[in-house]
Structure formats: C-alpha cells, structure tokens
Design a protein around this motif. Sequence first.
Motif, PDB file in Angstrom:
ATOM      1  N   MET A 217       0.775  -1.074  -0.001  1.00 20.27           N
ATOM      2  CA  MET A 217       0.049   0.131  -0.033  1.00 20.27           C
ATOM      3  C   MET A 217       0.856   1.138  -0.025  1.00 20.27           C
ATOM      4  O   MET A 217       2.028   1.375   0.765  1.00 20.27           O
ATOM      5  N   MET A 218       0.465   2.282  -0.776  1.00 16.46           N
ATOM      6  CA  MET A 218       1.347   3.485  -0.711  1.00 16.46           C
ATOM      7  C   MET A 218       0.448   4.675  -0.361  1.00 16.46           C
ATOM      8  O   MET A 218      -0.564   4.703  -0.573  1.00 16.46           O
ATOM      9  N   PRO A 219       1.205   5.745   0.223  1.00 19.31           N
ATOM     10  CA  PRO A 219       0.242   6.867   0.820  1.00 19.31           C
ATOM     11  C   PRO A 219       0.016   7.647  -0.205  1.00 19.31           C
ATOM     12  O   PRO A 219       0.544   7.734  -1.465  1.00 19.31           O
ATOM     13  N   GLN A 220      -0.896   8.770  -0.073  1.00 17.07           N
ATOM     14  CA  GLN A 220      -1.207   9.692  -0.928  1.00 17.07           C
ATOM     15  C   GLN A 220      -0.059  10.900  -0.684  1.00 17.07           C
ATOM     16  O   GLN A 220      -0.349  11.670   0.253  1.00 17.07           O
ATOM     17  N   GLY A 221       0.880  10.724  -1.373  1.00 15.42           N
ATOM     18  CA  GLY A 221       1.977  11.931  -1.144  1.00 15.42           C
ATOM     19  C   GLY A 221       2.828  11.270  -0.233  1.00 15.42           C
ATOM     20  O   GLY A 221       2.805  10.544   0.714  1.00 15.42           O
ATOM     21  N   GLY A 222       4.385  11.397  -0.630  1.00 14.91           N
ATOM     22  CA  GLY A 222       5.482  11.015   0.452  1.00 14.91           C
ATOM     23  C   GLY A 222       5.526   9.502  -0.035  1.00 14.91           C
ATOM     24  O   GLY A 222       5.011   9.127  -0.739  1.00 14.91           O
ATOM     25  N   GLY A 223       6.307   9.045   1.093  1.00 18.36           N
ATOM     26  CA  GLY A 223       6.542   7.558   0.940  1.00 18.36           C
ATOM     27  C   GLY A 223       7.726   7.152  -0.166  1.00 18.36           C
ATOM     28  O   GLY A 223       7.844   6.063   0.013  1.00 18.36           O
ATOM     29  N   ASP A 224       8.327   8.218  -0.732  1.00 25.25           N
ATOM     30  CA  ASP A 224       9.246   7.478  -1.734  1.00 25.25           C
ATOM     31  C   ASP A 224      10.562   6.933  -0.790  1.00 25.25           C
ATOM     32  O   ASP A 224      10.733   7.144   0.219  1.00 25.25           O
ATOM     33  N   LEU A 225      11.437   6.056  -1.540  1.00 25.82           N
ATOM     34  CA  LEU A 225      12.276   5.452  -1.372  1.00 25.82           C
ATOM     35  C   LEU A 225      13.450   6.287  -1.581  1.00 25.82           C
ATOM     36  O   LEU A 225      13.656   6.523  -3.086  1.00 25.82           O
TER      37      LEU A 225
END
Length: 261
Positions: A172-180
């Motif tokens: 699951m990925m957030p809406q905005g942010g969360g990049d590696l």
Amino acid sequence: MKPAVMVSNLLNQEGLVALMGGEVVALRVPNFYPEDICIQVAARMRRSDMYGNYVNAPEIARVGQAFFESVASARLRRIYYARAVEWIREMRLFCEPYLSPIDKLRLVLDEIWPSGSRLGTLQGKKMFVGLARFFGAGVGAEPHQDVLAWDAPGVEEAESVEGQLAANIYLMMPQGGGDLLIWPMTLSREEYERAGISGSYGVHGSMLAHDPVRISPRTGELILFNSNLVHAVEKARQGERVTWSCFVASQGVDHTLMMWS
Ligand SMILES: O=C(O)CCC(=O)C(=O)O
Ligand SMILES: [Fe+2]
C-alpha cells in the motif's frame, strides 16, 4: 552520472548480479504481486494481534519481528529464535488461500540463483523472514544502513556476509510522500557513528556528501537494493505505506543466498 535503476518484468540472475556488483542501485520488478490482494492483505495484517511497534524505532508499526529489534536484549534474541518459524507460518496465513509475496520471492530466488536460496540461520538457529512495516501519516525512516554484522557482532556467519540486499514488496502506498531514497554511498562504522542522530538508528541526511536517487514505489511492486548503501523512507503525507520486507545475504555467486528479516 546518476546511478542507474534497473526495471525488469522478471526477477532474474542478471538483475541480481548487476545489483550485487554495484552496477545498479536498485532493481524494480513491477506487478510482482496482484494489487487487489496487496490491499486485502495489508488490512488483515493491521487487524491481527501480531500488529505492534518496533522496540527500537517505536514510530514504525510492524507485524512480525526484526532481528534488528533483538539487539536490544538477550531475552528478545531468545524469543526471536524460538518463535521465528511460528511467525513465518502465521504471516503466511494473511494471504490464504494465495501464495504470499515473501514465499513467492523465496521460491523465485531459489530458482534463479545458481546455488539457490534458503531461510537464514544464525548461531545454529532459524531466522524469521517476511516482516511487514506500516508507516502512518508523518512517519518515515531516517537515512540508515542495514548491516547484519553490526546487529550480530562477533557472530561468524554474520561477519562473513559480503553483500546484503533489502527486498520490499509494496502492499500500500500513501497519497503523497513515501518515496524510497538511496544514496550511492556506504559509511564505515566510524563515519556512521559520527553522522548518527542521537537516540535513533539513523544518520543525518544533511551530513551526506551525495544526492539520493528517488524511487516512488507502486503497489504490487518488488524493489531490491543494496542495504549497505544509505537509504531512507520519506515521510508518508496522507494515508499509509505498508511493505512486506526481508533481507537477502550474498557471499558471491557460488554461495547460497540467505533470507531473513
Ligand atoms: O520501505 C522501503 O522502501 C525500504 C525500507 C528499508 O529501510 C529496508 O527495507 O531496509
Ligand atoms: Fe533499511
């Protein structure tokens, strides 16, 4: 020159060799696991009684337990070894009736690597593999390196590990942010301690000489990278970021890969 990221529809030996040899900083395998099952599995995990927080990074929630947490005490280390296989079985149930992405990764690595892949062992004991991490809004991971030998000082099998890869399947990925973010550099133990954030596992990103490579993971994707490179998870802005992760140790192409969390 910007460090290269390889994208491949199939995980294969060439990709792993390029990663281990440092020709690429990361290997992306899109659609490794079906997106709709990823979302369901993340929801099941969140409801489970295995859901808790890292002992030594309490802002990050997780299901399963990291070997890294067990450095805190001999008691935690004993529990980690004693329960490792039971935790693996419990994690598998989150995907029933389907194959879990971690089990799929274990099988694929065994198939593609000349000397196969196996569940990690340390001090004669089986390790756990397949830790799920939950980064809520405002939560990320500080720049850090994952090095097994640092977590198991004096343990011969850990010290003989030449390369360590991190593998993550993005549920699951957030809406905005969360990049590696991956910096094309490795700090020695002394440099790491000098750049360290007090009271944290991480280092100050502002003290790093290079710019990081930025990757925006997609749901269902598998990403592998060298965990001895400094890397970080950008804070999730809204929503939640859920990953299913493990490490893969390599001692060169003639040796069996070893997997653990
Ligand atoms: O969640 C990610 O993208 C990487 C997390 C991490 O630090 C790791 O897998 O070692
Ligand atoms: Fe890491």
